[in-house]
Design a protein around this motif. Structure first.
Motif, short mmCIF file in Angstrom:
data_model
loop_
_atom_site.label_atom_id
_atom_site.label_comp_id
_atom_site.label_asym_id
_atom_site.label_seq_id
_atom_site.Cartn_x
_atom_site.Cartn_y
_atom_site.Cartn_z
N TRP A 4 35.01 13.84 66.70
CA TRP A 4 33.95 13.15 65.98
C TRP A 4 34.48 11.99 65.14
O TRP A 4 33.88 10.91 65.15
N PRO A 5 35.60 12.14 64.41
CA PRO A 5 36.11 10.98 63.67
C PRO A 5 36.48 9.81 64.58
O PRO A 5 36.28 8.64 64.21
N LYS A 6 36.98 10.10 65.77
CA LYS A 6 37.34 9.02 66.69
C LYS A 6 36.09 8.31 67.20
O LYS A 6 36.09 7.08 67.37
N LEU A 7 35.04 9.07 67.47
CA LEU A 7 33.80 8.46 67.95
C LEU A 7 33.18 7.53 66.90
O LEU A 7 32.51 6.55 67.24
N LEU A 8 33.40 7.86 65.63
CA LEU A 8 32.87 7.04 64.54
C LEU A 8 33.91 6.07 63.98
O LEU A 8 33.62 5.36 63.01
N ASN A 9 35.10 6.06 64.56
CA ASN A 9 36.18 5.17 64.11
C ASN A 9 36.49 5.38 62.63
O ASN A 9 36.59 4.43 61.84
N VAL A 10 36.62 6.64 62.25
CA VAL A 10 36.94 7.01 60.87
C VAL A 10 38.35 7.56 60.82
O VAL A 10 38.70 8.47 61.58
N SER A 11 39.18 7.02 59.93
CA SER A 11 40.54 7.51 59.76
C SER A 11 40.53 8.82 58.98
O SER A 11 39.83 8.95 57.97
N THR A 12 41.33 9.77 59.43
CA THR A 12 41.41 11.06 58.75
C THR A 12 42.70 11.20 57.96
O THR A 12 42.99 12.27 57.41
N ASP A 13 43.47 10.14 57.88
CA ASP A 13 44.78 10.21 57.23
C ASP A 13 44.66 10.32 55.71
O ASP A 13 45.41 11.06 55.08
N GLU A 14 43.75 9.56 55.13
CA GLU A 14 43.63 9.54 53.67
C GLU A 14 42.17 9.71 53.27
O GLU A 14 41.47 8.74 52.96
N LEU A 15 41.71 10.94 53.28
CA LEU A 15 40.34 11.23 52.87
C LEU A 15 40.25 11.17 51.35
O LEU A 15 41.17 11.57 50.64
N ALA A 16 39.13 10.68 50.86
CA ALA A 16 38.93 10.53 49.41
C ALA A 16 38.95 11.89 48.74
O ALA A 16 38.46 12.88 49.30
N PRO A 17 39.50 11.97 47.53
CA PRO A 17 39.50 13.25 46.80
C PRO A 17 38.09 13.65 46.38
O PRO A 17 37.19 12.80 46.30
N LYS A 18 37.90 14.90 46.12
CA LYS A 18 36.60 15.41 45.70
C LYS A 18 36.22 14.81 44.34
O LYS A 18 37.04 14.79 43.41
N PRO A 19 35.00 14.30 44.20
CA PRO A 19 34.58 13.71 42.91
C PRO A 19 34.40 14.78 41.84
O PRO A 19 34.24 15.97 42.14
N GLY A 20 34.41 14.34 40.60
CA GLY A 20 34.24 15.25 39.48
C GLY A 20 32.79 15.48 39.14
O GLY A 20 31.88 14.97 39.80
N PRO A 21 32.52 16.23 38.08
CA PRO A 21 31.15 16.56 37.68
C PRO A 21 30.32 15.35 37.28
O PRO A 21 29.09 15.42 37.27
N GLU A 22 30.99 14.23 36.97
CA GLU A 22 30.26 13.03 36.56
C GLU A 22 29.40 12.48 37.70
O GLU A 22 28.47 11.69 37.47
N LEU A 23 29.68 12.91 38.93
CA LEU A 23 28.89 12.45 40.08
C LEU A 23 27.41 12.78 39.90
O LEU A 23 26.54 12.00 40.32
N ARG A 24 27.11 13.91 39.30
CA ARG A 24 25.72 14.36 39.18
C ARG A 24 25.04 13.86 37.90
O ARG A 24 23.83 13.98 37.77
N GLU A 25 25.83 13.32 36.99
CA GLU A 25 25.26 12.90 35.71
C GLU A 25 24.44 11.63 35.87
O GLU A 25 24.90 10.64 36.42
N ASN A 26 23.22 11.66 35.38
CA ASN A 26 22.32 10.51 35.41
C ASN A 26 22.16 9.95 36.83
O ASN A 26 22.01 8.73 37.01
N ASN A 27 22.20 10.82 37.81
CA ASN A 27 22.04 10.39 39.20
C ASN A 27 20.57 10.48 39.57
O ASN A 27 19.96 11.55 39.50
N LYS A 28 20.00 9.36 40.00
CA LYS A 28 18.56 9.30 40.27
C LYS A 28 18.13 10.18 41.43
O LYS A 28 16.96 10.55 41.54
#
Length: 416
Positions: free
Chosen positions: A86-110
Motif C-alpha cells: 500500500w505505501p508503494k501504491l501511494l508513493n509514501v516513504s516508510t523510512d521516517e514516519l512522523a512521531p506520534k503527536p502530543g495531547p495538544e493535538l486535541r486542544e482547541n481543535n474545531k
C-alpha cells in the motif's frame, strides 16, 4: 500501547476465501479433480506472492507490477503484504514516519467533537470479539490519526464517513503508517470529498447514471422515472464501501483495487453493483422510496471478483473523459491531480522496461476481448494493450488506461 497491526489478524482470517486450502475428504471418483484444483489454487497463491516480492525487491520498485497484483484476483492476499505494498501504491516513504503527536493535538481543535462522536459510533468497524480495552485504544489512535491529517492540511474539511476509511488503514498497517497513507490519500483520491461544499462529490456521483445508461438503458430509464437520484450511493463512494460492507476481507479487497486505480474507479464499482441488481430494480415498484430503499441495502454476498473485473471493463469501455461531457461540470480535484500522481509513480520504473513489457505482450497470440467492439484508432490501441492483462482480467488494464486518459505525455512514452 496496542498497535493496529496484527489485531485484525488475531480475530479474522486474512486469507481470501478462494485461496483457503481445506482438508480434503473426497471419494476416489472425484478425488483427483478436487486435489488438482486445490493444488492449483495453492500454486497460484505461491506464484503471486513470489511475483509481489519480486516487484518489491526490484530497484527501483516495480510499482506497475504491484498495481497489477493488487487488481488481479484475490488482490494482495494478506495484511502483511498490504503493509508493504500500500505505501508503494501511494508513493509514501516508510523510512521516517512522523512521531506520534502530543495531547495538544486535541486542544482547541474545531473537528475534535465531531470526530469523537463518529468514532464512538464506529464499534461495528472493529473485529467482533475484540476486548473493550483494546478497541478503546484503537479508537483513540483513530481520533489522533484523523486530527493529525486535518491539522497538517488545513485546506481539507472533515466529513462524516472519513473515519470509515481511516479505520481500515489503522487495522491493517497501524497508526503511524495509517496516518501517512491517509494523508496522501486525502490530498489525492479523496480530495473532492474534503472540500467545504459537496459540489465535487455531487460531480462524481453524476458519473453513475451515464455509466448505467450505456450498459442497461432499461434500468437507467426505470430509475429516472422513479426519480431515485444517486444519493443511495453516497455512503458507498465517500467511505470506499467500508461503511456498508460487514466482512472486512471484502473491504480490504476493494481497497487493494481502488488504491491501484484511477480515483473515479469507486463510482464505476457502484455502477456495477446497480447493474448486477438490475433485475431487482426492474421488479420493484417504480417509486423513489422503494428503489432508494432497495439500492441502499447492499447485499453482503456479492461476487466481488466478478464485479471488480466488470468495473475495469466499464472503465475501459466508457472512460471518464467520454462521460465528462454529460456530467457537464468542472473537472474534479482528484482527477486533475491524478495526472501528476500517475507520472510520479511511473517514474519509479524505467520507461525502457515498460516498453519492453508492452512489446513482449503484443507479440503474443491474439486473444478475444470480452469488451464490446469500439471504433477509433485510439480505442484499437487500447484493445491491443489488453494482451497485457490476459491472466489478470480486464480490470487490470484500467491502470494502464488511466495513464492514457489523464497523462498524454506518458502515452507517448508507452507507444514511441
Amino acid at each position: 500501547m496496542v498497535n493496529g497491526i496484527g489485531l485484525w489478524r488475531e480475530f479474522q482470517s486474512v486469507e481470501p476465501r478462494w485461496l483457503k486450502i481445506l482438508p480434503l475428504k473426497v471419494s476416489r471418483r472425484d478425488g483427483g479433480l478436487r486435489e488438482e484444483v486445490t493444488v492449483d489454487n495453492e500454486s497460484k497463491r505461491k506464484r503471486k506472492v513470489a511475483e509481489i516480492f519480486q516487484a518489491l525487491n526490484s530497484s527501483p520498485v516495480d510499482v506497475a507490477a504491484l498495481r497489477r497484483m493488487a487488481i488481479s484476483e484475490g488482490g494482495l492476499l494478506t495484511d502483511e503484504i498490504r503493509c508493504k505494498v500500500w505505501p508503494k501504491l501511494l508513493n509514501v516513504s516508510t523510512d521516517e514516519l512522523a512521531p506520534k503527536p502530543g495531547p495538544e493535538l486535541r486542544e482547541n481543535n474545531k473537528d475534535y467533537q465531531q470526530v469523537l462522536l463518529d468514532v464512538q459510533r464506529s464499534l461495528r468497524r472493529f473485529p467482533r470479539g475484540m476486548p473493550d480495552a483494546e478497541r478503546e485504544v484503537l479508537q483513540e489512535e483513530l481520533i489522533d490519526s484523523i486530527l493529525e491529517v486535518l491539522k497538517k492540511n488545513p485546506q481539507l474539511h472533515y466529513y462524516q464517513g472519513y473515519h470509515d476509511i481511516v479505520v481500515t488503514f489503522l487495522l491493517v498497517v497501524g497508526e503511524r503508517m495509517a496516518t501517512a497513507l491517509v494523508e496522501k490519500l486525502s490530498t489525492h483520491h479523496l480530495r473532492d470529498f474534503m472540500d467545504p461544499t459537496m459540489d465535487n462529490t455531487k460531480h462524481i456521483l453524476n458519473y453513475l447514471m451515464p455509466i448505467i445508461e450505456r450498459v442497461n438503458p432499461e434500468v437507467h430509464d426505470f430509475m429516472q422515472r422513479a426519480d431515485v437520484g444517486t444519493i443511495f450511493a453516497l455512503s458507498w463512494l465517500i467511505t470506499w464501501f467500508g461503511h456498508v460492507l460487514s466482512d472486512f476481507r471484502h473491504v480490504v479487497r476493494l481497497y487493494d483495487f481502488f488504491l491501484a486505480c484511477h480515483p473515479l474507479m469507486p463510482i464505476y464499482f457502484a455502477a456495477v453493483i446497480v447493474l448486477y441488481r438490475g433485475h431487482e430494480v426492474l421488479e420493484s415498484e417504480c417509486d423513489m422510496a422503494a428503489v432508494h430503499h432497495l439500492l441502499s441495502q447492499i447485499p453482503q454476498d456479492l461476487p466481488y471478483e466478478t464485479l471488480i473485473s466488470r468495473a475495469g471493463d466499464l472503465f475501459v469501455q466508457f472512460p471518464p473523459s467520454e462521460l465528462s461531457r454529460e456530467v457537464a461540470q468542472k473537472e474534479s480535484t482528484a482527477v486533475s491531480t491524478f495526472k501528476d500522481f500517475e507520472l510520479v509513480s511511473a517514474q519509479q520504473r524505467p520507461d525502457a522496461v515498460l516498453r519492453r513489457r508492452f512489446r513482449e505482450q503484443l507479440r503474443q497470440e491474439p486473444r478475444t476481448s470480452t469488451i464490446a467492439a469500439i471504433t477509433g484508432t485510439r480505442r484499437l490501441i487500447k484493445l491491443a494493450v489488453m494482451g497485457l492483462t490476459v491472466a489478470l482480467g480486464a480490470a487490470a488494464y484500467a491502470v494502464v488506461n488511466s495513464a492514457l486518459e489523464w497523462a498524454p505525455k506518458f502515452e507517448l512514452q508507452l507507444f514511441p
